[in-house]
Design a protein around this motif. Structure first.
Motif, short mmCIF file in Angstrom:
data_model
loop_
_atom_site.label_atom_id
_atom_site.label_comp_id
_atom_site.label_asym_id
_atom_site.label_seq_id
_atom_site.Cartn_x
_atom_site.Cartn_y
_atom_site.Cartn_z
N LYS A 15 38.73 63.24 30.62
CA LYS A 15 37.83 63.95 31.51
C LYS A 15 37.96 65.46 31.41
N PHE A 16 38.90 65.93 30.59
CA PHE A 16 39.15 67.36 30.44
C PHE A 16 39.24 67.74 28.96
N PRO A 17 38.15 67.50 28.20
CA PRO A 17 38.19 67.81 26.76
C PRO A 17 38.32 69.32 26.53
N LEU A 18 38.95 69.66 25.43
CA LEU A 18 39.24 71.07 25.14
C LEU A 18 37.99 71.94 25.14
N ALA A 19 36.88 71.44 24.64
CA ALA A 19 35.65 72.24 24.59
C ALA A 19 35.19 72.64 25.99
N GLU A 20 35.41 71.78 26.96
CA GLU A 20 34.97 72.08 28.33
C GLU A 20 35.78 73.21 28.96
N TRP A 21 37.02 73.36 28.55
CA TRP A 21 37.84 74.44 29.10
C TRP A 21 37.20 75.79 28.76
N SER A 22 36.80 75.95 27.50
CA SER A 22 36.20 77.22 27.11
C SER A 22 34.84 77.41 27.77
N ASN A 23 34.10 76.32 27.99
CA ASN A 23 32.82 76.41 28.69
C ASN A 23 33.00 76.93 30.12
N ASN A 38 44.09 64.06 34.22
CA ASN A 38 43.35 62.80 34.01
C ASN A 38 43.87 61.72 34.95
N GLU A 39 45.18 61.66 35.12
CA GLU A 39 45.78 60.65 36.00
C GLU A 39 45.31 60.83 37.45
N GLU A 40 45.16 62.06 37.89
CA GLU A 40 44.69 62.32 39.26
C GLU A 40 43.27 61.80 39.45
N VAL A 41 42.40 62.05 38.47
CA VAL A 41 41.03 61.54 38.56
C VAL A 41 41.04 60.01 38.51
N ASP A 42 41.89 59.44 37.65
CA ASP A 42 41.98 57.99 37.55
C ASP A 42 42.43 57.36 38.87
N LYS A 43 43.32 58.03 39.60
CA LYS A 43 43.74 57.52 40.91
C LYS A 43 42.55 57.42 41.86
N ILE A 83 39.87 69.80 38.53
CA ILE A 83 40.06 68.40 38.88
C ILE A 83 39.03 67.97 39.93
N VAL A 84 38.88 68.77 40.96
CA VAL A 84 37.92 68.44 42.03
C VAL A 84 36.50 68.37 41.47
N ASP A 85 36.14 69.30 40.61
CA ASP A 85 34.81 69.27 40.00
C ASP A 85 34.59 67.96 39.24
N VAL A 86 35.59 67.55 38.49
CA VAL A 86 35.48 66.31 37.70
C VAL A 86 35.47 65.10 38.63
N MET A 87 36.19 65.17 39.75
CA MET A 87 36.22 64.06 40.70
C MET A 87 34.85 63.82 41.34
N CYS A 88 34.00 64.82 41.33
CA CYS A 88 32.67 64.65 41.92
C CYS A 88 31.85 63.60 41.19
N GLU A 89 32.03 63.46 39.89
CA GLU A 89 31.23 62.49 39.13
C GLU A 89 31.44 61.06 39.63
N PRO A 90 32.69 60.57 39.70
CA PRO A 90 32.85 59.20 40.21
C PRO A 90 32.44 59.06 41.68
N SER A 100 30.14 66.14 52.59
CA SER A 100 30.76 65.86 53.88
C SER A 100 32.29 65.78 53.81
N LEU A 101 32.84 65.92 52.60
CA LEU A 101 34.28 65.87 52.41
C LEU A 101 34.91 67.24 52.67
N ILE A 102 36.11 67.22 53.21
CA ILE A 102 36.90 68.43 53.37
C ILE A 102 38.01 68.37 52.32
N ILE A 103 37.88 69.26 51.34
CA ILE A 103 38.83 69.22 50.21
C ILE A 103 39.65 70.49 50.23
#
Length: 103
Positions: A15-23, A38-43, A83-90, A100-103
């Motif tokens: 969920k965190f490919p190298l190309a996305e870091w530079s983007n 990745n493990e945090e998103v998987d949880k 991580i939070v941005d990626v967590m939005c997809e699932p 409505s979430l408080i993060i």
């Protein structure tokens, strides 16, 4: 493909490919940190998968508790935000109102 299949497929990806870091204008973190990210998103995906079919679903409450209990001190601010941005997809796949979430 149903929601469970999409979540399961997402779980098996990097969920965190190298190309996305530079983007994002970021220098990539170490491979070890990216693995933990990745493990945090998987949880979160595992939580969603375990609760999605419950009737009535208390998924929003469970997700809020996940974030309330989330120990992100191992990550710097940019990593945590990523991580939070990626967590939005699932969350969106599962129909959770992320606004409505408080993060």
């Amino acid at each position: 493909m149903d929601i469970q299949e999409k979540l399961t497929a997402l779980r098996s990806t990097d969920k965190f490919p190298l190309a996305e870091w530079s983007n994002r204008g970021l220098n990539p973190s170490s491979p070890e940190v990216i693995s933990r990210m990745n493990e945090e998103v998987d949880k979160l995906i595992d939580l969603i998968l375990s609760k999605i079919n419950e009737q009535p679903s208390n998924l929003l409450e469970e997700v809020q508790k996940f974030f309330d209990d989330w120990d992100n001190f191992d990550f710097d601010t940019e990593e945590s935000e990523y991580i939070v941005d990626v967590m939005c997809e699932p969350l969106l796949l599962a129909g959770v109102d992320v606004q409505s979430l408080i993060i």
